[in-house]
Design a protein around this motif. Structure first.
Motif, PDB file in Angstrom:
ATOM      1  N   GLU A   1      -1.951  -5.469   2.952  1.00  0.00           N
ATOM      2  CA  GLU A   1      -2.811  -4.407   3.474  1.00  0.00           C
ATOM      3  C   GLU A   1      -1.994  -3.123   3.529  1.00  0.00           C
ATOM      4  O   GLU A   1      -0.770  -3.166   3.705  1.00  0.00           O
ATOM      5  CB  GLU A   1      -3.343  -4.759   4.867  1.00  0.00           C
ATOM      6  CG  GLU A   1      -4.232  -5.999   4.877  1.00  0.00           C
ATOM      7  CD  GLU A   1      -4.730  -6.357   6.268  1.00  0.00           C
ATOM      8  OE1 GLU A   1      -4.713  -5.462   7.152  1.00  0.00           O
ATOM      9  OE2 GLU A   1      -5.113  -7.522   6.474  1.00  0.00           O
TER      10      GLU A   1
ATOM     11  N   GLU B   1      -1.117 -11.769   0.565  1.00  0.00           N
ATOM     12  CA  GLU B   1      -2.144 -10.810   0.959  1.00  0.00           C
ATOM     13  C   GLU B   1      -1.468  -9.576   1.545  1.00  0.00           C
ATOM     14  O   GLU B   1      -0.662  -9.677   2.471  1.00  0.00           O
ATOM     15  CB  GLU B   1      -3.094 -11.422   1.992  1.00  0.00           C
ATOM     16  CG  GLU B   1      -3.904 -12.590   1.436  1.00  0.00           C
ATOM     17  CD  GLU B   1      -4.894 -13.143   2.452  1.00  0.00           C
ATOM     18  OE1 GLU B   1      -4.878 -12.669   3.612  1.00  0.00           O
ATOM     19  OE2 GLU B   1      -5.683 -14.037   2.085  1.00  0.00           O
TER      20      GLU B   1
ATOM     21  N   GLU C   1     -12.477  -6.278   1.883  1.00  0.00           N
ATOM     22  CA  GLU C   1     -12.114  -4.864   1.906  1.00  0.00           C
ATOM     23  C   GLU C   1     -10.764  -4.647   2.593  1.00  0.00           C
ATOM     24  O   GLU C   1     -10.513  -5.141   3.690  1.00  0.00           O
ATOM     25  CB  GLU C   1     -13.191  -4.055   2.632  1.00  0.00           C
ATOM     26  CG  GLU C   1     -12.961  -2.551   2.548  1.00  0.00           C
ATOM     27  CD  GLU C   1     -14.098  -1.751   3.167  1.00  0.00           C
ATOM     28  OE1 GLU C   1     -13.961  -0.527   3.267  1.00  0.00           O
ATOM     29  OE2 GLU C   1     -15.114  -2.369   3.564  1.00  0.00           O
TER      30      GLU C   1
ATOM     31  N   TYR D   1      -5.479  -7.009  -0.421  1.00  0.00           N
ATOM     32  CA  TYR D   1      -5.127  -7.109  -1.836  1.00  0.00           C
ATOM     33  C   TYR D   1      -4.315  -8.391  -2.056  1.00  0.00           C
ATOM     34  O   TYR D   1      -3.292  -8.606  -1.408  1.00  0.00           O
ATOM     35  CB  TYR D   1      -4.330  -5.885  -2.271  1.00  0.00           C
ATOM     36  CG  TYR D   1      -5.041  -4.591  -1.970  1.00  0.00           C
ATOM     37  CD1 TYR D   1      -5.967  -4.061  -2.871  1.00  0.00           C
ATOM     38  CD2 TYR D   1      -4.809  -3.915  -0.774  1.00  0.00           C
ATOM     39  CE1 TYR D   1      -6.639  -2.878  -2.587  1.00  0.00           C
ATOM     40  CE2 TYR D   1      -5.471  -2.734  -0.487  1.00  0.00           C
ATOM     41  CZ  TYR D   1      -6.388  -2.221  -1.390  1.00  0.00           C
ATOM     42  OH  TYR D   1      -7.067  -1.049  -1.102  1.00  0.00           O
ATOM     43  N   LYS D   2      -4.797  -9.231  -2.971  1.00  0.00           N
ATOM     44  CA  LYS D   2      -4.171 -10.531  -3.190  1.00  0.00           C
ATOM     45  C   LYS D   2      -3.367 -10.561  -4.480  1.00  0.00           C
ATOM     46  O   LYS D   2      -3.789 -10.015  -5.498  1.00  0.00           O
ATOM     47  CB  LYS D   2      -5.227 -11.638  -3.230  1.00  0.00           C
ATOM     48  CG  LYS D   2      -5.995 -11.831  -1.926  1.00  0.00           C
ATOM     49  CD  LYS D   2      -7.037 -12.926  -2.076  1.00  0.00           C
ATOM     50  CE  LYS D   2      -7.826 -13.117  -0.789  1.00  0.00           C
ATOM     51  NZ  LYS D   2      -8.859 -14.174  -0.927  1.00  0.00           N
TER      52      LYS D   2
ATOM     53  N   LYS E   1      -1.739   0.178  -7.692  1.00  0.00           N
ATOM     54  CA  LYS E   1      -1.916   0.429  -9.129  1.00  0.00           C
ATOM     55  C   LYS E   1      -0.590   0.825  -9.770  1.00  0.00           C
ATOM     56  O   LYS E   1      -0.535   1.618 -10.704  1.00  0.00           O
ATOM     57  CB  LYS E   1      -2.978   1.510  -9.364  1.00  0.00           C
ATOM     58  CG  LYS E   1      -4.347   1.148  -8.841  1.00  0.00           C
ATOM     59  CD  LYS E   1      -4.838  -0.178  -9.417  1.00  0.00           C
ATOM     60  CE  LYS E   1      -6.172  -0.597  -8.808  1.00  0.00           C
ATOM     61  NZ  LYS E   1      -6.576  -1.955  -9.242  1.00  0.00           N
TER      62      LYS E   1
ATOM     63  N   LYS F   1      -2.175  -4.428  -7.142  1.00  0.00           N
ATOM     64  CA  LYS F   1      -3.596  -4.235  -6.833  1.00  0.00           C
ATOM     65  C   LYS F   1      -3.780  -3.170  -5.758  1.00  0.00           C
ATOM     66  O   LYS F   1      -4.767  -2.440  -5.752  1.00  0.00           O
ATOM     67  CB  LYS F   1      -4.209  -5.559  -6.383  1.00  0.00           C
ATOM     68  CG  LYS F   1      -4.327  -6.584  -7.512  1.00  0.00           C
ATOM     69  CD  LYS F   1      -5.031  -7.841  -7.055  1.00  0.00           C
ATOM     70  CE  LYS F   1      -5.173  -8.841  -8.194  1.00  0.00           C
ATOM     71  NZ  LYS F   1      -5.822 -10.110  -7.757  1.00  0.00           N
ATOM     72  N   ALA F   2      -2.826  -3.089  -4.839  1.00  0.00           N
ATOM     73  CA  ALA F   2      -2.936  -2.114  -3.750  1.00  0.00           C
ATOM     74  C   ALA F   2      -2.552  -0.707  -4.202  1.00  0.00           C
ATOM     75  O   ALA F   2      -3.156   0.279  -3.769  1.00  0.00           O
ATOM     76  CB  ALA F   2      -2.051  -2.537  -2.582  1.00  0.00           C
TER      77      ALA F   2
ATOM     78  N   GLU G   1     -13.391 -11.161  -2.640  1.00  0.00           N
ATOM     79  CA  GLU G   1     -12.831  -9.869  -2.259  1.00  0.00           C
ATOM     80  C   GLU G   1     -13.089  -9.588  -0.784  1.00  0.00           C
ATOM     81  O   GLU G   1     -14.149  -9.894  -0.252  1.00  0.00           O
ATOM     82  CB  GLU G   1     -13.434  -8.754  -3.114  1.00  0.00           C
ATOM     83  CG  GLU G   1     -13.217  -8.921  -4.618  1.00  0.00           C
ATOM     84  CD  GLU G   1     -11.754  -8.845  -4.996  1.00  0.00           C
ATOM     85  OE1 GLU G   1     -10.994  -8.145  -4.290  1.00  0.00           O
ATOM     86  OE2 GLU G   1     -11.361  -9.497  -5.993  1.00  0.00           O
TER      87      GLU G   1
ATOM     88  N   ALA H   1       0.372  -8.493  -5.763  1.00  0.00           N
ATOM     89  CA  ALA H   1      -0.511  -7.938  -4.739  1.00  0.00           C
ATOM     90  C   ALA H   1      -0.277  -6.433  -4.588  1.00  0.00           C
ATOM     91  O   ALA H   1      -1.230  -5.660  -4.391  1.00  0.00           O
ATOM     92  CB  ALA H   1      -0.273  -8.650  -3.409  1.00  0.00           C
TER      93      ALA H   1
END
Length: 720
Positions: free
Chosen positions: A592, A590, A569, A572-573, A699, A696-697, A567, A693
Motif C-alpha cells: 500500500e 501486498e 482498491e 497492489y499484489k 509503474k 504495480k504500485a 482487485e 508489487a
C-alpha cells in the motif's frame, strides 16, 4: 524416500547399545544421517562407559524419563527441538518426559554434524525414525521376555508396554533387560496417521533458558583462568601488517599481554572491555597496496564481464542463438545486488584452551568437523587431540560456517599458553566479514508467435558461484531453448554463503524478469508460471532439481489463499515462486502507498516441504526468511572504498525495523512426503514478490537492490 516405506532394516553394527548405566538407564547410540562408522563398537567395559564415547544417543532412565542428545549445531533453525521429536515419536514416549541436550562433536561416530543448507531434517529423517523405532522394539522384546510371551502380542505407547492380558511395564522397568538382548534387524515405522508428536506444536527446548538469560550461547561461556582476546585485523582487504606499537595498549587497566600472529595482533585482558580498549590503543602501520578495491571498480568489472560474453556454459538446451534470431521480440534486462554482511545478533566468538595433552574448543560453529580439522592442521596436532563442544548460536546465516574466529582463538591460546576466548565487536564483525558476493545477472528471453521460445541467463559474480545448482533450477526444462552462462572475478574481499546462497538474489532477478515477460505476452504472471511448468512435469531429465507438480501445487495454493486476481482498491499484489534447498515456496506480497512511499503490509506464503515436524517452528522459519528477504532487498547496501567497508555498525547500515515488518501468513501443502529444508527457502521469493508489487504500485521496475536506494536514484533523475 516417502513415509509409506515403513519396514526398514537396521544394521546391528550401526546401532550401539550398552547395559545399565550408573544412573540405572539404557544408553543407545544412533546412526544419524547413516553416518555411524562400521568400526564403532559398544564399550566392552560397561563400568567405564562415558557419555563422551558417543556423538549422539538416547538415555532412558529407570524412572522412564528419556534424554536425547542432539548432535547437530543449533543455529536458530529449530533442529534441537525437531530432531528429538522424530526420535520420540517412533520411541513412543510422551514429549513432556523428554529432555534434550547438545552433544559434542565426534568425528569417529558421525560424518555430518553440520548446520547449513537447510539439510539437517532432510538427511536425518530416516535414521532418526529408525533410532526411535529400534529402541522401542528392544524395550518391547525385553518386556515380552520378562512375561514369557511373544513380543508380537505386546504394544507400546507413551512409555508403557502392554501385553495381551492387560499387564503393563514402563520403559524404565525393562531398560536393564533390554540391554542384554539382540538389536532387531527390522523395525516397523509409524504411518503419518499414527503420529502423536510429529505435526503437533512444540515449544523450543531452549526457550526458558533464552528468555531467562541462562548461559547457553558462546558469549555466555566462561572458564577459570580464561583471558579475553580482542584482535586487530587489517583495516582494508589487501593490506598487510608492517609494524605495531603496543606501549599504550599495555597501559590499559586489565590488559595482560599483546601477541602478534600473522597480520593480526591480539590484545589479552581480564575482561572484554579492557581487551577492546587495549586494541584501540594499538598503533599499527599497514602496507599501502595500490590495488585496493572499491565498489565502483566492482561495478565496472562485472559490467565488463557481461558485455564481453566470455563465459563458461553451465547448461545449454536446444539452440538459444537461433531462437533469438528468429524471435519477434527479445526482452533483456540486467539486475544487480551488492555485498552484504551477515549481521548475526551474537558477534563471532570462540573459546580455546591449547595444552600439550589436548585442544579444548567451545563455541558457536556451524561446521565443527571442518573447523576441528583446520585447527589441527594450523597447530600441527592430531585431530584426535581436539575436543570440540558446540554452544547454541545467536544467528549464523552462513557466517559461522567458516570458523576463522575459532582458528584465531586456537592460535592465540597456543601462543599465550593459556585458555583464551576471542570476542568480536560489532565493528569487527562487519569490517572483517565473509560477505554475500556482489553479483550481476543479465537475462534475455525470446518471444515468437506469442510464446516464450528462448531464455539465456548470464551471471557475473565476485569470487564465483554455486554452478552445480543454478542451471538446474526453474525454469530449466520449461523452455526448449535454455542456456546458463557464468563468469567470476577473483577479489581480495572474502565472500561466502549467505542465507539461501546466491538464490537469495537470483530469485528476485528471475521472478521480476518473468513478470516483465508476462506483461509482454499479455498473460497473468501466475498463469505464465503454471503454463511453463507443464513442460517439465513429465521430464526424465535427472539433473533438474525441482518438481514441476509440487511447484504447481504450491503456486495454486498461494493464489487461492491470497485471492489472486481479485482487485482491492489501494492494495497492489506481487507474486513470486522459487525452489531452493529441496523446498518449493510461492509468495504474494501486498503493498500500500503511504505518503508516496510503498509499504509492504502483508505477505502470504505457500510452502511444500513435505511432512511438518513442528508446525510452530516451521511457521517461524518461513516468517523469519520472508522478513529477512524483504529487509535486505529493500534496504541492504554494503559498499567498499579502497578495500574498506563503508559501514562499521548499525548506525550507518540499514536493516528492516520493527514497524516495517509486515504480517506473514503461512500455508503448507499437505502431503506425506519426507520433510525438506525450511531455514532458507522462504527468503528467495520475498524480494521478487515485493518488487513485482512495487511495479504495480509505482509503474517502475526494480532492477537493483536495495530498492529504496534505486527509488531515490530514480526520483533524483526525474527531478533533474
Amino acid at each position: 524416500m516417502s513415509v509409506q516405506e515403513n519396514n526398514l532394516a537396521f544394521s546391528r553394527r550401526n546401532f550401539l547399545k550398552t547395559s545399565a548405566l550408573a544412573s540405572g538407564g539404557l544408553l543407545v547410540g544412533f546412526n544419524l544421517f547413516t553416518a555411524c562408522k562400521t568400526e564403532a563398537k559398544p564399550p566392552v567395559d560397561i563400568a567405564n562407559l562415558n557419555f563422551n564415547d558417543f556423538n549422539a544417543f538416547i538415555k532412558i532412565a529407570d524412572n522412564g524419563y528419556v534424554t536425547i542428545f542432539s548432535p547437530n549445531p543449533e543455529i536458530g533453525q529449530g533442529v534441537k527441538t525437531a530432531m528429538p521429536m522424530i526420535i520420540a515419536e517412533e520411541l513412543d514416549v510422551e514429549w513432556d518426559k523428554v529432555n534434550v541436550a547438545q552433544a559434542k562433536y565426534n568425528k569417529k561416530e558421525y560424518t555430518r554434524q553440520v548446520a547449513g543448507g537447510s539439510q539437517s531434517i532432510r538427511f536425518g529423517w530416516d535414521a532418526l525414525r529408525q533410532t526411535g523405532a529400534t529402541t522401542k522394539q528392544m524395550l518391547v522384546n525385553a518386556a515380552a521376555a520378562k512375561w514369557g510371551v511373544d513380543a508380537a502380542t505386546c504394544k507400546a505407547s507413551k512409555g508403557i508396554i502392554t501385553n495381551a492380558n492387560g499387564e503393563t511395564l514402563g520403559y524404565g522397568d525393562v531398560v536393564k533387560e533390554a540391554a542384554t538382548l539382540e538389536v532387531p534387524e527390522n523395525v516397523t515405522l509409524k504411518k503419518p496417521s499414527e503420529y502423536t508428536i510429529i505435526g503437533k506444536d512444540a515449544i523450543n527446548v531452549d526457550l526458558e533458558k533464552i528468555v531467562t538469560g541462562k548461559p547457553l550461547f558462546g558469549l555466555d561461556y566462561k572458564a577459570e583462568g580464561m583471558s579475553y582476546a580482542s584482535v586487530l585485523r587489517p583495516p582494508a582487504f589487501g593490506q598487510t601488517l608492517v609494524s605495531f606499537d603496543d606501549t599504550e595498549a599495555k597501559k590499559v587497566n586489565g590488559v595482560t599481554d599483546v601477541l602478534k600472529f600473522g597480520d593480526k595482533v591480539a590484545v589479552l585482558a581480564t575482561n572484554t572491555w579492557a581487551a577492546m580498549k587495549g586494541k584501540k590503543a594499538l598503533k599499527a602501520v599497514w602496507s599501502s597496496d595500490k590495488d585496493l578495491e572499491s565498489t565502483d571498480d566492482h561495478n565496472k568489472i562485472l559490467n565488463g564481464i557481461l558485455d564481453a560474453n566470455d563465459f563458461e556454459t553451465r547448461r545449454n538446451d536446444g539452440d538459444v542463438n537461433r531462437a533469438f534470431k528468429e524471435a519477434d521480440k527479445v526482452v533483456e534486462k540486467t539486475y544487480h545486488s551488492p555485498f552484504l554482511p551477515h549481521n548475526c545478533l551474537e558477534p563471532m566468538n570462540f573459546y580455546a584452551n591449547v595444552t600439550p595433552e589436548r585442544i579444548h574448543l567451545i563455541g558457536p560453529i556451524q561446521t565443527p568437523q571442518w573447523t576441528a580439522g583446520r585447527v589441527a592442521q594450523l597447530l600441527k596436532r592430531k585431530e584426535s587431540e581436539i575436543e570440540l563442544e558446540m554452544t547454541r548460536m545467536g544467528g549464523g546465516f552462513g557466517r559461522r560456517l567458516y570458523g576463522d574466529f575459532a582458528l584465531e582463538a586456537a592460535e592465540v591460546s597456543s601462543l599465550a599458553n593459556k585458555p583464551v576466548k576471542v570476542v568480536f565487536s560489532r565493528e569487527d564483525d562487519m569490517t572483517d566479514g565473509i560477505y554475500r558476493p556482489a553479483i550481476k545477472y543479465r537475462i534475455a528471453a525470446s518471444i515468437k508467435d506469442g510464446k516464450l521460445t528462448g531464455y539465456h541467463l548470464k551471471e557475473a559474480a565476485i569470487n564465483g558461484n554455486m554452478y552445480d545448482l543454478i542451471p538446474n533450477f526453474f525454469p530449466a526444462g520449461c523452455i526448449p531453448n535454455y542456456k546458463v552462462s557464468t563468469k567470476n572475478y577473483q577479489s581480495k574481499i572474502t565472500t561466502g554463503a549467505w542465507r539461501a546462497p546466491y538464490t537469495n538474489f537470483l530469485a528476485f532477478a528471475e521472478q521480476s524478469f518473468f513478470d516483465e515477460v508476462a506483461e509482454e505476452l499479455g498473460k497473468d504472471p501466475v498463469q505464465l508460471r503454471l503454463d511453463l511448468l507443464q513442460n517439465v512435469k513429465n521430464t526424465n531429465d535427472e539433473k533438474i532439481e525441482y518438481s514441476g507438480q509440487r511447484m504447481e501445487d504450491t503456486i495454486k495454493l498461494v493464489a487461492e489463499k491470497s485471492n489472486w486476481g481479485e482487485e482491492k482498491e489501494g492494495v497492489y499484489k506481487g507474486f513470486a515462486a522459487y525452489y531452493s534447498h529441496n523446498t518449493h515456496v510461492a509468495e504474494v506480497a501486498e503493498i500500500e502507498m503511504e505518503d508516496g512511499i510503498p509499504v509492504v503490509k502483508k505477505v502470504i506464503a505457500a510452502v511444500d516441504c513435505g511432512i511438518i515436524i513442528n508446525p510452530t517452528g516451521a511457521i517461524n522459519q518461513i516468517q523469519g526468511g520472508v522478513l529477512d528477504g524483504i529487509g535486505h532487498a529493500m534496504y541492504g547496501d554494503f559498499t567498499f572504498k579502497n578495500g574498506k567497508p563503508s559501514s562499521k555498525n548499525f548506525d550507518t547500515y540499514r536493516l528492516i525495523r520493527m514497524n516495517e515488518t509486515p504480517e506473514v501468513e503461512v500455508h503448507f501443502v499437505e502431503n506425506e512426503l519426507s520433510p525438506t529444508g525450511l531455514g532458507e527457502p522462504g527468503l528467495p521469493p520475498a524480494g521478487g514478490a515485493v518488487a513485482n508489487a512495487m511495479y504495480k504500485a509505482l509503474k517502475n521496475r526494480m532492477y537493483n537492490q536495495p530498492f529504496i536506494k534505486e527509488l531515490q536514484t530514480k526520483k533524483t533523475e526525474v527531478l533533474g
